[in-house]
Design a protein around this motif. Structure first.
Motif, PDB file in Angstrom:
ATOM      1  N   ALA A 106       0.824  -1.209   0.000  1.00  0.00           N
ATOM      2  CA  ALA A 106       0.000   0.000   0.000  1.00  0.00           C
ATOM      3  C   ALA A 106       0.853   1.252   0.000  1.00  0.00           C
ATOM      4  O   ALA A 106       0.590   2.218  -0.737  1.00  0.00           O
ATOM      5  N   PHE A 107       1.901   1.273   0.792  1.00  0.00           N
ATOM      6  CA  PHE A 107       2.714   2.487   0.875  1.00  0.00           C
ATOM      7  C   PHE A 107       3.638   2.642  -0.333  1.00  0.00           C
ATOM      8  O   PHE A 107       3.832   3.760  -0.834  1.00  0.00           O
ATOM      9  N   LEU A 108       4.199   1.558  -0.782  1.00  0.00           N
ATOM     10  CA  LEU A 108       5.008   1.654  -2.016  1.00  0.00           C
ATOM     11  C   LEU A 108       4.157   2.211  -3.144  1.00  0.00           C
ATOM     12  O   LEU A 108       4.582   3.111  -3.884  1.00  0.00           O
ATOM     13  N   ALA A 109       2.958   1.654  -3.250  1.00  0.00           N
ATOM     14  CA  ALA A 109       2.059   2.099  -4.302  1.00  0.00           C
ATOM     15  C   ALA A 109       1.744   3.582  -4.157  1.00  0.00           C
ATOM     16  O   ALA A 109       1.521   4.292  -5.145  1.00  0.00           O
ATOM     17  N   ALA A 110       1.745   4.045  -2.915  1.00  0.00           N
ATOM     18  CA  ALA A 110       1.469   5.467  -2.665  1.00  0.00           C
ATOM     19  C   ALA A 110       2.731   6.324  -2.802  1.00  0.00           C
ATOM     20  O   ALA A 110       2.717   7.519  -2.485  1.00  0.00           O
ATOM     21  N   GLY A 111       3.817   5.704  -3.213  1.00  0.00           N
ATOM     22  CA  GLY A 111       5.040   6.477  -3.460  1.00  0.00           C
ATOM     23  C   GLY A 111       5.825   6.808  -2.210  1.00  0.00           C
ATOM     24  O   GLY A 111       6.577   7.789  -2.162  1.00  0.00           O
ATOM     25  N   ILE A 112       5.659   5.978  -1.199  1.00  0.00           N
ATOM     26  CA  ILE A 112       6.302   6.260   0.092  1.00  0.00           C
ATOM     27  C   ILE A 112       7.361   5.202   0.362  1.00  0.00           C
ATOM     28  O   ILE A 112       7.141   4.004   0.152  1.00  0.00           O
ATOM     29  N   HIS A 113       8.535   5.662   0.817  1.00  0.00           N
ATOM     30  CA  HIS A 113       9.612   4.736   1.165  1.00  0.00           C
ATOM     31  C   HIS A 113       9.189   3.854   2.336  1.00  0.00           C
ATOM     32  O   HIS A 113       8.397   4.280   3.177  1.00  0.00           O
ATOM     33  N   VAL A 114       9.765   2.660   2.391  1.00  0.00           N
ATOM     34  CA  VAL A 114       9.325   1.702   3.414  1.00  0.00           C
ATOM     35  C   VAL A 114      10.506   1.193   4.241  1.00  0.00           C
ATOM     36  O   VAL A 114      11.546   0.827   3.708  1.00  0.00           O
ATOM     37  N   ILE A 115      10.296   1.189   5.558  1.00  0.00           N
ATOM     38  CA  ILE A 115      11.192   0.518   6.496  1.00  0.00           C
ATOM     39  C   ILE A 115      10.326  -0.555   7.158  1.00  0.00           C
ATOM     40  O   ILE A 115       9.351  -0.227   7.830  1.00  0.00           O
ATOM     41  N   CYS A 116      10.674  -1.804   6.913  1.00  0.00           N
ATOM     42  CA  CYS A 116       9.765  -2.885   7.300  1.00  0.00           C
ATOM     43  C   CYS A 116      10.503  -3.880   8.171  1.00  0.00           C
ATOM     44  O   CYS A 116      11.651  -4.248   7.893  1.00  0.00           O
ATOM     45  N   ASP A 117       9.834  -4.366   9.190  1.00  0.00           N
ATOM     46  CA  ASP A 117      10.497  -5.361  10.028  1.00  0.00           C
ATOM     47  C   ASP A 117      10.485  -6.714   9.338  1.00  0.00           C
ATOM     48  O   ASP A 117       9.876  -6.906   8.287  1.00  0.00           O
ATOM     49  N   LYS A 118      11.202  -7.634   9.923  1.00  0.00           N
ATOM     50  CA  LYS A 118      11.385  -8.967   9.337  1.00  0.00           C
ATOM     51  C   LYS A 118      10.456  -9.954  10.014  1.00  0.00           C
ATOM     52  O   LYS A 118       9.987  -9.630  11.099  1.00  0.00           O
ATOM     53  N   PRO A 119      10.215 -11.144   9.517  1.00  0.00           N
ATOM     54  CA  PRO A 119      10.537 -11.565   8.159  1.00  0.00           C
ATOM     55  C   PRO A 119       9.691 -10.773   7.162  1.00  0.00           C
ATOM     56  O   PRO A 119       8.621 -10.297   7.508  1.00  0.00           O
ATOM     57  N   LEU A 120      10.189 -10.696   5.938  1.00  0.00           N
ATOM     58  CA  LEU A 120       9.606  -9.750   4.988  1.00  0.00           C
ATOM     59  C   LEU A 120       8.102  -9.941   4.829  1.00  0.00           C
ATOM     60  O   LEU A 120       7.345  -8.966   4.839  1.00  0.00           O
ATOM     61  N   THR A 121       7.701 -11.203   4.669  1.00  0.00           N
ATOM     62  CA  THR A 121       6.283 -11.494   4.429  1.00  0.00           C
ATOM     63  C   THR A 121       5.989 -12.849   5.080  1.00  0.00           C
ATOM     64  O   THR A 121       6.726 -13.274   5.959  1.00  0.00           O
ATOM     65  N   THR A 122       4.922 -13.490   4.629  1.00  0.00           N
ATOM     66  CA  THR A 122       4.687 -14.851   5.127  1.00  0.00           C
ATOM     67  C   THR A 122       4.864 -15.909   4.042  1.00  0.00           C
ATOM     68  O   THR A 122       4.838 -17.096   4.337  1.00  0.00           O
ATOM     69  N   THR A 123       5.017 -15.461   2.795  1.00  0.00           N
ATOM     70  CA  THR A 123       5.283 -16.427   1.721  1.00  0.00           C
ATOM     71  C   THR A 123       6.340 -15.878   0.772  1.00  0.00           C
ATOM     72  O   THR A 123       6.522 -14.658   0.661  1.00  0.00           O
ATOM     73  N   THR A 137       8.797   0.775  -8.436  1.00  0.00           N
ATOM     74  CA  THR A 137       8.572   2.121  -7.886  1.00  0.00           C
ATOM     75  C   THR A 137       9.874   2.876  -7.642  1.00  0.00           C
ATOM     76  O   THR A 137       9.873   4.099  -7.507  1.00  0.00           O
ATOM     77  N   GLY A 138      10.969   2.138  -7.517  1.00  0.00           N
ATOM     78  CA  GLY A 138      12.240   2.808  -7.223  1.00  0.00           C
ATOM     79  C   GLY A 138      12.332   3.385  -5.822  1.00  0.00           C
ATOM     80  O   GLY A 138      13.219   4.176  -5.509  1.00  0.00           O
ATOM     81  N   LYS A 139      11.433   2.953  -4.953  1.00  0.00           N
ATOM     82  CA  LYS A 139      11.442   3.468  -3.578  1.00  0.00           C
ATOM     83  C   LYS A 139      12.526   2.763  -2.757  1.00  0.00           C
ATOM     84  O   LYS A 139      12.899   1.627  -3.053  1.00  0.00           O
ATOM     85  N   VAL A 140      12.971   3.437  -1.739  1.00  0.00           N
ATOM     86  CA  VAL A 140      13.894   2.814  -0.783  1.00  0.00           C
ATOM     87  C   VAL A 140      13.108   1.814   0.059  1.00  0.00           C
ATOM     88  O   VAL A 140      12.011   2.116   0.526  1.00  0.00           O
ATOM     89  N   PHE A 141      13.679   0.644   0.228  1.00  0.00           N
ATOM     90  CA  PHE A 141      13.017  -0.381   1.046  1.00  0.00           C
ATOM     91  C   PHE A 141      14.066  -0.989   1.981  1.00  0.00           C
ATOM     92  O   PHE A 141      15.033  -1.597   1.531  1.00  0.00           O
ATOM     93  N   VAL A 142      13.851  -0.799   3.250  1.00  0.00           N
ATOM     94  CA  VAL A 142      14.816  -1.247   4.259  1.00  0.00           C
ATOM     95  C   VAL A 142      14.158  -2.302   5.149  1.00  0.00           C
ATOM     96  O   VAL A 142      13.054  -2.092   5.639  1.00  0.00           O
ATOM     97  N   VAL A 143      14.833  -3.415   5.316  1.00  0.00           N
ATOM     98  CA  VAL A 143      14.333  -4.439   6.241  1.00  0.00           C
ATOM     99  C   VAL A 143      15.149  -4.349   7.529  1.00  0.00           C
ATOM    100  O   VAL A 143      16.384  -4.325   7.474  1.00  0.00           O
TER     101      VAL A 143
END
Ligand SMILES: NC(=O)c1ccc[n+]([C@@H]2O[C@H](COP(=O)([O-])OP(=O)(O)OC[C@H]3O[C@@H](n4cnc5c(N)ncnc54)[C@H](O)[C@@H]3O)[C@@H](O)[C@H]2O)c1
Ligand SMILES: NC(=O)c1ccc[n+]([C@@H]2O[C@H](COP(=O)([O-])OP(=O)(O)OC[C@H]3O[C@@H](n4cnc5c(N)ncnc54)[C@H](O)[C@@H]3O)[C@@H](O)[C@H]2O)c1
Ligand SMILES: NC(=O)c1ccc[n+]([C@@H]2O[C@H](COP(=O)([O-])OP(=O)(O)OC[C@H]3O[C@@H](n4cnc5c(N)ncnc54)[C@H](O)[C@@H]3O)[C@@H](O)[C@H]2O)c1
Ligand SMILES: NC(=O)c1ccc[n+]([C@@H]2O[C@H](COP(=O)([O-])OP(=O)(O)OC[C@H]3O[C@@H](n4cnc5c(N)ncnc54)[C@H](O)[C@@H]3O)[C@@H](O)[C@H]2O)c1
Lengths: 391, 391, 391, 391
Positions: A106-123, A137-143
């Motif tokens: 949702a946030f990437l799609a909205a053009g917002i950089h993401v800092i996300c905790d781990k594990p990345l997803t569930t699959t 999107t070319g957004k910064v994505f930090v785990v």
């Protein structure tokens, strides 16, 4: 007394940040908040802090978030913030695992950089989608594989990269806890409850929760990629729905070997993350419980105990260190470094340039690698401990 | 996994803070800034950050302080801030020792709470004047003997107070560094230069710089008061003007004994602050290099290694702890606790009430005690190591 | 895997040894016996093992000593053994302190080499007489300051001697126990009873029993001689007749300083002998609790953990080491080294030659120095902690 | 200060012992000799000390063995000694692995008790034959898995057996060395040469040499039996003929899991044998590098550091301890305990009675179990790391 604490903004405006998850009673959200305050690069201005709208708003109020930016849902927040001229530039995602993917998208799609905790997803699939979206999107994505922020881990990585250990033969990782020795989830304890619930945690329990940290650290320091693994996942506590102990044999590309042990029932261990790397010319050993030290053992020479910011500290460690040697930095400072690196990447993105090559943080690709690791381990274990190719 | 990280404002407005000292190239100022950001109780809005006006303003700009509150001198700052409706409520003093007293007096006189680094002043007389002024103004006065903020130090203090050690017999403290092993001051290194200059450091070198920390810690944990001391102060580095090594015999009121060793030439020690307390029923040992641990040795029973927020942690330690056991907190968090306590005291003062009795911080009286300690040690040493009554 | 265990006789006949003290229920006698068996240089053939003749004989029988060489008194033994063609060549004295001097004199007078436990005697005068008698008789006289037998202590001594530490500035020693925390002597416990009895222990309690070990070690490693000391001796346990805690300031000849703390009431310490030496170029730290390690900290370089027989081990350590690095040697092996050195000295004496210069053991002069140390400390303390010149 | 050092013969005649292997330049033979001298239960009277007759005799002479009992071959020795009225009662076998079986058979057949080093033989079949022969002859057969002699290992075993850990879930062992990091065998180094030669070492290199120690220790302490294993054996050093690193997943009978890692190329490790056991109620951790300590972590309580002969030491540890707590015992004392237990068993056998049930030593069955372990690991690894049932 090396005195270089200078990780402040240097006059820059602080980056506007939102947070999803991390409301009252949550664990890691408040850690993220301390972490980003330490180096003062971010300002928390919006949040959807809880799955429960009432609690979300109460939590926001406590944190001094303006009422109109205290959202009841992350979807609403993504939409509203994207629309504001002073909208958030980045979001921190600190929800349980199953809510990483949807929120991040949702946030990437909205053009917002993401800092996300781990594990990345569930699959793995969801992780791949996320990686594709980041690409698009070319957004910064930090785990937030936060242990990669410790100065002595940076030191270790730099030493391996520069050949101080020679050719790597062995990479051994362990991450031991004991807080799930009994059936804590049955008492309603929040953090235990979702972590042992496949619907919210994913197919892995211990392997996803802490095994992925150990795995990331092993890769981060050694610079190696995993080829194959063989895992035995155990559930020792009766009634538990996911693994609480994980033992894995590793075959790294290029011929190195290793083992990874993660446990949440290893009584006597609080948060025992440990890494050992041995090469043809030397060895390294690091333990999170005393993170300001790094043992370096060049073959045939006396053992050296390197200390954060002490003699022998490399620039790679110095640039993420805040205070002189002998003044212990800890978990929160290591976490802060992930945010400081994120800030550098976000500022570079805003300026349309590449960040300084010294800037390092766990990316969506590291997050995806973690998901493949979980997936392979779960499959291996289900096949009674068979070799499974990773990635 | 005890999860209580809740040291945030809880909706309170942040306290408006100013800073004197701590500009570009300074050491402890940036530590204070990280420390107060950690728990988010203060907001830095004004500063006279350097003795040199130009640098003071440049530094302020870097820190995001508004231009009209970036002062060229502390006198101007005290005056101007006292006059503003949104003036600072508290000031942090992080100048060299000789500038603690004058600055503190100016702000107290202006009705502003003070957080001042140690040693309190350069003379006992000046310290007494300050104590009197605090008494008269009723302002909060906090001395940043930051080691008193470590959770395991709070634990130790509570254990002694509750009688876990029985009657105290021995209190041994040491604080060892090696950064002045060579004549660093001759290179122009800023922090070494003023610390070895009697005009700026006071009559004590090592004794004032780190001996006072060790002394405060010994008193803070043991709850004892010193009766007499006998000191040998040494200057090992040729050409140095102040002591760089201090060895003291202690006679505590009530009959306990002890020794205190502080050194800045003890090669191999980065910041080795260590405390040992032995009573009729048990012993304690704590070392700053690994501050999340406390050895407790009840007589005739197995040694126990207590860990921050681990089994056996007391509420006194828990209330100043931010993250679960096994996740090391360090120097900055301990420092942050001093600020968090200061905030509680300042908010209570603003509300016209006493702070919660659980709130503890080093006061102007502790600062004064430190000055008497320095004074007695210097006198004892000058008398070829004679017994001198303290206080 | 350095494999040099060769401390066996190499075909030599074993030296005929007698023992005074060390009968049933005694402590250190059986330690001596294990110690001399380890390297197989001695054969126990005679004994006056107890002050009580019956016990002496029963003890001898248990040890396989022939009935006609199981003596009821040491005088008889000295006489009889001197008269036998196959009489003992050396005697081990393991009686309480007050019986060292008389026994040693009797055997020296009988032309028999002496291995005597510490402290040498109960008075300086008696120690001086003994030194004179050794001089006169030319017999080998070994004092079992056994800690001087540890390989890493030999390593430390050699490193200091070779200048690795530069000029020595600080020598700090401590020896901490807690077994006398309560009034054990009142229960009739044998070892506690005589150690707290001035008639049998001498004028010092803790200072003589363990303080002398710490002092010897400090001298042995640093190569320094003491100039002055200032001591506070305490008796913490009510009713006890001698000191149970000792705190001393040291002024070494040449300008180095130091402190020595010995205690038998420092709860939590079993046998905590520790030495730290700091010079202009480096530091050393060693603790008896883990004796196979030695910290070496060259100034401005990473800390090194040297290990027995490991990388960086010097020949001085290697020649008293029996097994490869990583295979811990302990207290008994260190003690055995004193006996192995004694054997070398005795064989050399028998051959009428000087022993190999590499052979080192604590001599009657070291024992005398220990007595002067006790004497000075007792006097200093009696004078309310005044400086007293030593020696 | 517990003073119980009483492991002497108590008037018994010493047992007449022979030795096969252990001549000049050999490693473990001299360790055995120190070990049996420590408690003085054996007397070395005969030997076939080398494969080379000349060296065998020269070695015997050095050790004071009478010329007529210095044999050129073990066959001759077994024959001659069996025929003497004062012939040896027991033999120590300290030859390379391939010479354990033949030698042991010869002496058993001659009616002589056997103390044999590990691994028992080079094949399971030979080990089974030996076990059958022990059964048939009724002789005492001791395998020197010497780590089972450490007091804190006895303590650990007793604690597990008494239920202090609850039901065991995890048993993790590791044994790490680095002395074969380079191709030492190519230099002609004796110990490296045969250990890397399948003809003399057997089918396993590292797994047989040290893996079996770790495995024995895991079984000895946990009381568990292995069900299945899965191994990856690696040969990191080019040109080496046997494994130098071993990583194994363990499935214990009853459901416990574990891992075993043994390496001779793990740079920075000298002799790093370590064991961790975790149950439903507590955990234990022990490391051979500091063998006088044992961590005990009862769930939900502070960590305890148990010390040899210290508070909390059980009788099972006390009976194999020689000196008070705080006086470190080491490798040689642990080894000595194996001999002391052997002596008790041999004396009981001579008296025609069962030994005291407290007497414990590794038997021929433990030796056989070790061979099955090697065999299974080699097979598993050859099958690309497949699960193999053990035993
Ligand atoms: N990096 C680390 O070392 C580390 C440590 C702990 C946790 N974590 C990760 O952090 C995440 C959170 O873990 P935790 O222990 O803090 O969990 P938690 O249960 O304590 O907190 C989760 C928070 O997310 C909120 N939440 C849930 N669904 C939401 C939704 N749809 N919208 C908004 N908020 C929602 C909850 O209300 C809660 O406030 C997990 O993914 C975990 O793996 C990482
Ligand atoms: N609590 C601790 O552990 C700790 C640690 C280090 C220093 N300190 C104390 O902090 C103080 C500062 O030490 P430091 O090492 O940071 O020194 P520093 O020399 O690095 O910094 C001192 C700062 O004060 C400024 N200054 C000097 N005079 C001033 C004036 N008249 N007005 C405004 N600014 C002025 C300088 O320009 C500089 O920015 C000392 O008193 C020291 O004892 C405490
Ligand atoms: N080197 C060390 O580390 C170390 C350690 C412990 C003790 N010691 C020293 O060893 C000595 C003995 O100490 P201990 O703890 O073994 O004491 P202990 O009381 O256990 O043993 C003393 C023995 O001496 C015997 N004895 C006393 N008078 C005698 C006499 N006239 N003739 C023959 N035997 C006599 C006693 O019967 C007893 O067997 C003391 O001087 C002590 O300081 C040294
Ligand atoms: N328990 C332990 O911890 C430990 C430690 C080291 C070695 N070991 C074991 O001890 C054994 C010996 O190892 P090492 O390192 O001492 O080897 P080594 O090569 O140093 O010594 C072996 C000795 O056996 C002799 N020998 C060989 N064949 C012989 C024969 N036919 N007759 C008589 N003597 C013969 C050799 O001449 C030599 O003296 C091995 O089985 C090894 O696994 C055990």
């Amino acid at each position: 007394m090396a005195i270089e604490a200078g990780n402040e903004t240097g006059g820059h405006r602080r980056i506007r940040l939102g947070m999803v998850g991390g409301g009252q009673g949550a664990f890691i959200g408040s850690v993220h908040r301390i972490a980003f305050r330490i180096d003062d690069q971010f300002e928390l201005v919006a949040g959807a802090l809880s799955s429960e709208p009432g609690r979300a708003k109460a939590s926001a109020k406590e944190l001094g978030i303006a009422a109109d930016r205290a959202y009841g849902s992350f979807e609403e927040m993504a939409r509203a913030e994207a629309a504001r001229p002073d909208g958030i530039e980045a979001v921190s995602i600190v929800t349980p695992n199953h809510m990483h993917g949807p929120v991040a998208k949702a946030f990437l799609a909205a053009g917002i950089h993401v800092i996300c905790d781990k594990p990345l997803t569930t699959t793995v699939t969801e992780a791949e989608e996320l990686a594709a979206l980041v690409q698009k999107t070319g957004k910064v994505f930090v785990v937030t594989h936060n242990y990669a922020g410790y100065p002595m881990i940076r030191q270790a990585r730099a030493m391996v990269a520069s050949g101080d250990l020679g050719e790597i033969r062995l990479v051994q990782a362990e991450y031991l806890q004991d807080w799930l020795t009994e059936r804590l989830e049955a008492t309603g304890q929040k953090q235990a409850a979702w972590r042992t619930d496949p619907a919210r945690s994913g197919a892995g329990g211990c392997i996803g929760d802490i095994g992925t940290h150990a795995y990331h650290l092993a890769c981060f320091v050694s610079g190696l990629q995993l080829d194959e693994l063989l895992a035995q996942l155990s559930t020792f506590v009766p009634g538990r729905l996911l693994d609480d102990d994980v033992q894995i044999l590793l075959r790294w590309k290029g011929g190195a070997k290793g083992m990874l042990w993660a446990s949440q029932v290893a009584v006597g261990n609080e948060n025992g993350l440990k890494l050992r790397v041995h090469g043809t010319k030397g060895g390294l050993e690091w333990a999170q419980s005393d993170p300001n030290y790094l043992w370096f053992t060049p073959y045939g020479q006396p053992k050296q105990l390197l200390t954060r910011a002490g003699a022998g500290a490399l620039p790679e460690a110095g640039r993420v260190s805040r205070i002189p040697s002998g003044h212990p930095e800890g978990y929160l400072e290591g976490f802060a470094t992930i945010y400081a690196e994120a800030a550098r990447a976000i500022r570079a993105a805003a300026a349309g340039v590449e960040p300084d090559p010294a800037v390092i943080y766990p990316t969506v690709h590291d997050g995806l690698a973690g998901m493949k690791f979980i997936d392979a381990a779960v499959k291996s274990s289900a096949a009674n401990g068979a070799w499974v190719r990773v990635g």
